[in-house]
Scaffold this active site. Structure first.
Site, mmCIF file in Angstrom:
data_model
loop_
_atom_site.group_PDB
_atom_site.id
_atom_site.type_symbol
_atom_site.label_atom_id
_atom_site.label_comp_id
_atom_site.label_asym_id
_atom_site.label_seq_id
_atom_site.Cartn_x
_atom_site.Cartn_y
_atom_site.Cartn_z
ATOM 1 N N ASP A 195 0.868 -1.180 0.000
ATOM 2 C CA ASP A 195 0.000 0.000 0.000
ATOM 3 C C ASP A 195 0.905 1.229 0.000
ATOM 4 O O ASP A 195 2.006 1.171 -0.536
ATOM 5 C CB ASP A 195 -0.961 -0.034 1.199
ATOM 6 C CG ASP A 195 -2.286 0.662 0.907
ATOM 7 O OD1 ASP A 195 -2.256 1.856 0.546
ATOM 8 O OD2 ASP A 195 -3.338 0.034 1.043
ATOM 9 N N HIS A 203 2.373 2.080 -3.158
ATOM 10 C CA HIS A 203 1.467 3.051 -3.762
ATOM 11 C C HIS A 203 2.015 4.467 -3.723
ATOM 12 O O HIS A 203 1.299 5.413 -4.033
ATOM 13 C CB HIS A 203 0.092 2.994 -3.081
ATOM 14 C CG HIS A 203 -0.632 1.702 -3.317
ATOM 15 N ND1 HIS A 203 -1.895 1.456 -2.813
ATOM 16 C CD2 HIS A 203 -0.270 0.576 -3.996
ATOM 17 C CE1 HIS A 203 -2.273 0.238 -3.169
ATOM 18 N NE2 HIS A 203 -1.309 -0.315 -3.890
#
Length: 431
Positions: free
Chosen positions: A246, A273
């Site tokens: 993430d 991310h």
């Protein structure tokens, strides 16, 4: 861990020792490389079984300014609560392993290890709550065992997270480290890996230093953010290597308070991310510096994300000497992160500066909310490959257009090739 990732971590350590003995940026403190405590109060040895009680007793009895030292071997433990001024020293060859037992982390409602409407049913593995000073130091490993089967069943923490996503609920999984209402916390040198949830989450922290960390989880491990400063001030993340499933770093400012004076300097991000602000920014984010950052293969690169359900003012954010490679969205400044969101918390991004930011291909997104709430962005020496594409909507962009490539809509300049721009970014940033 790949050879490339290990080598960058080693280079980062050498840089911290030789080139940059001190750093001062948006963080208002003067930061120097952390050193180990002079006093060791206890040296527990692994039992071969569960060591929770032994480790917690050692922490509780350790005086402020001293360290509990873990030598070589595997220590298996449930949740641990840190004490003010005490350092957990995870030595070289030591592995502190979080046992994969939901009952050990449960807050008393039987929710940990389940999918539910809320996702706060688990205690963290290591918590700093209302503490001052101390932290975690050493060259050892803290392993959250996110990929281990939990509770004697057939599902791992990460599989639980994917099932929650499919069912529209929230997974109840422990964070690896939670820092809450604390001051002057330091994490230095350790490797954090395979967290069931966020690796480091912060709430109302005043003063935190993260120096020379390695954070490593699989790219498909959902919600395994690297470091998330929330409602926090005077934070520095430096000389660290982070790859996760993430956000590599996500600065947040939800209902608990604003975040400000944060420095992210001299770091490497692998998969993940990206370098994010948001999505909760309703209490405000300001005075952020991101300098000397490489983002290799992150889906997003530099990202500010919010929408009208959780928006607020994000201002005075500077990115400089950034190299982006293999990113789907190298730039993603988006006030419509969830286009279906409803609310009156308007996201406004202003005084956003990109200086010496270079990359290859991908989508370069700058999207303000409307003409009354435009993005305010300044570009200086921002260069990507010919194949990169701008998507600009409701944005006020200040730039010398000969210094930006590919050209912004309506302009014409000559871009550099991706391999050239990254090497130039490193040279300009003295890396």
């Amino acid at each position: 861990m790949t050879k490339r990732f290990r080598n960058w971590a080693l280079l980062s350590t050498l840089i911290s020792m030789v080139v940059v003995p001190a750093a001062k940026a948006q963080d208002r403190r003067i930061i120097t490389e952390p050193v180990a405590p002079h006093t060791v109060c206890d040296r527990p040895v692994p039992s071969g079984k569960e060591d929770t009680t032994t480790l917690q007793d050692a922490i509780d009895q350790c005086p402020s300014g001293a360290a509990v030292y873990l030598g070589r071997g595997e220590f298996r433990s449930g949740p641990l609560e840190m004490k003010s001024g005490v350092t957990l020293w995870v030595g070289r060859g030591a592995i502190l392993i979080a046992i994969p037992e939901p009952a050990a982390y449960d807050k008393g409602l039987g929710q940990c290890g389940r999918v539910a409407g809320k996702g706060d049913g688990c205690r963290p593995f290591i918590s700093f709550s209302k503490t001052r000073g101390g932290g975690i130091y050493g060259e050892g490993i803290i392993d959250g065992q996110g990929g281990a089967t939990i509770g004697g069943g057939a599902e791992t923490w990460w599989q639980l997270a994917r099932r929650a996503q499919a069912e529209g609920g929230n997974q109840n999984a422990p964070r690896l480290i939670q820092i809450d209402h604390a001051q002057d916390i330091t994490l230095s040198g350790v490797t954090l890996r395979n967290s069931p949830n966020f690796h480091v989450a912060m709430n109302r922290v005043e003063g935190a230093t993260f120096w020379g960390l390695t954070i490593d989880s699989p790219a498909d491990a959902r919600n395994t953010d690297g470091i998330d400063p929330g409602a926090s001030q005077d934070v520095t993340i430096t000389h660290s290597s982070i790859r996760t499933g993430d956000d590599n770093v996500a600065i947040k400012a939800g209902d608990n308070g604003s975040s400000s004076h944060i420095s992210i300097i001299d770091n490497y991000f692998g998969w993940g991310h990206g370098m994010s602000i948001g999505s909760e920014v309703n209490s405000g984010v300001r005075d952020i510096l991101v300098r000397n950052l490489t983002l290799d293969g992150t889906t997003s690169g530099l990202r500010i994300k919010s929408d009208v359900s959780r928006g607020g003012l994000v201002e005075s954010v500077t990115y400089e000497y950034v190299c982006l490679r293999g990113n789907r969205w190298p730039l993603a400044f988006d006030t419509k992160y969830d286009p279906r969101a409803q609310g009156t918390r308007v996201p406004v991004y202003r005084q956003i500066v990109l200086r010496h930011v270079h990359g290859d291909t991908g989508v370069l997104l700058m999207r303000g909310l409307d003409e009354g709430h435009k993005l305010d962005v300044t570009l200086e020496d921002v260069r990507f490959a010919n194949s990169a594409t701008w998507q600009v909507e409701h944005a006020k962009v200040t730039a010398n257009h000969s210094d930006v490539s590919p050209p912004l809509p309506g302009r014409a300049t000559q871009p550099l090739r991706g391999s050239e721009v990254c090497s130039r970014a490193f040279r300009d940033g003295n890396r």
